[in-house]
Design a protein around this motif. Sequence first.
Motif, PDB file in Angstrom:
ATOM      1  N   ARG A 238      -4.825   0.356   1.798  1.00 24.53           N
ATOM      2  CA  ARG A 238      -5.037   0.750   0.406  1.00 24.53           C
ATOM      3  C   ARG A 238      -4.032   1.786  -0.081  1.00 24.53           C
ATOM      4  NH1 ARG A 238     -10.517   4.432   0.640  1.00 24.53           N
ATOM      5  NH2 ARG A 238     -10.129   5.270   2.715  1.00 24.53           N
ATOM      6  N   LEU A 239      -3.257   2.401   0.822  1.00 22.06           N
ATOM      7  CA  LEU A 239      -2.241   3.354   0.385  1.00 22.06           C
ATOM      8  C   LEU A 239      -1.036   2.659  -0.257  1.00 22.06           C
ATOM      9  CD1 LEU A 239      -2.221   5.965   3.288  1.00 22.06           C
ATOM     10  CD2 LEU A 239      -2.983   6.310   0.926  1.00 22.06           C
ATOM     11  N   TYR A 240      -0.902   1.377  -0.018  1.00 19.34           N
ATOM     12  CA  TYR A 240       0.185   0.616  -0.626  1.00 19.34           C
ATOM     13  C   TYR A 240      -0.286   0.100  -1.988  1.00 19.34           C
ATOM     14  CZ  TYR A 240       3.735  -2.946  -1.374  1.00 19.34           C
ATOM     15  OH  TYR A 240       4.745  -3.696  -1.909  1.00 19.34           O
ATOM     16  N   GLY A 241       0.350   0.564  -3.026  1.00 17.49           N
ATOM     17  CA  GLY A 241       0.035   0.064  -4.354  1.00 17.49           C
ATOM     18  C   GLY A 241      -1.140   0.732  -5.040  1.00 17.49           C
ATOM     19  N   THR A 242      -1.690   1.783  -4.461  1.00 16.70           N
ATOM     20  CA  THR A 242      -2.818   2.461  -5.102  1.00 16.70           C
ATOM     21  C   THR A 242      -2.312   3.553  -6.041  1.00 16.70           C
ATOM     22  OG1 THR A 242      -4.998   3.443  -4.710  1.00 16.70           O
ATOM     23  CG2 THR A 242      -3.195   4.267  -3.351  1.00 16.70           C
TER      24      THR A 242
END
Length: 172
Positions: free
Chosen positions: A78-82
Amino acid sequence: RLLLLRRAKSSCGNPSLQDFARPLNARGREAAELIGRFPAAGLTPEMIFCSTAQRARETLALLMPHLAQDMDIRLEGRLYGTDVGGYKSLVANVPDRVETIMVIGHNPAIEDYARQLAVDGAPADLTALHGKYPTGALAVLAAPAGAWQHLTRAHLELFQVPRDLTHTGGAA
């Protein structure tokens, strides 16, 4: 303390790779090594959250030889693109007993989160933080006593960019 590390510089050399799969380039590998050896990075985290994007995982791998204690490492897709809310949610769920956290993530969210939290600090560091948050940059934020779930402000102890380590000889 909350250590916010923007993943190191990635390669754009292979247009067939999706953004998520891009690896670090030579400059990014060097930057991750410099930050890993940087003495202030002796603020060894007890818990690391790292994006699952290839370049973030490679950044973490290059830091690992410089981290000499047991720690809880979590790969977080979830750290990618959040957005900032994703970072806040992640940190809010950290157990209170954990004193130092590192998050290895991406812009614009990591930059926006650091800027929202940093309410004071050395003027030069605050100016640098509000100027540009380049790849490989590390913000060290001291949070007030209390639960991670209530973190809304922090003192910026340091804002370190890898290029300054190459010019100052700051790498050990």
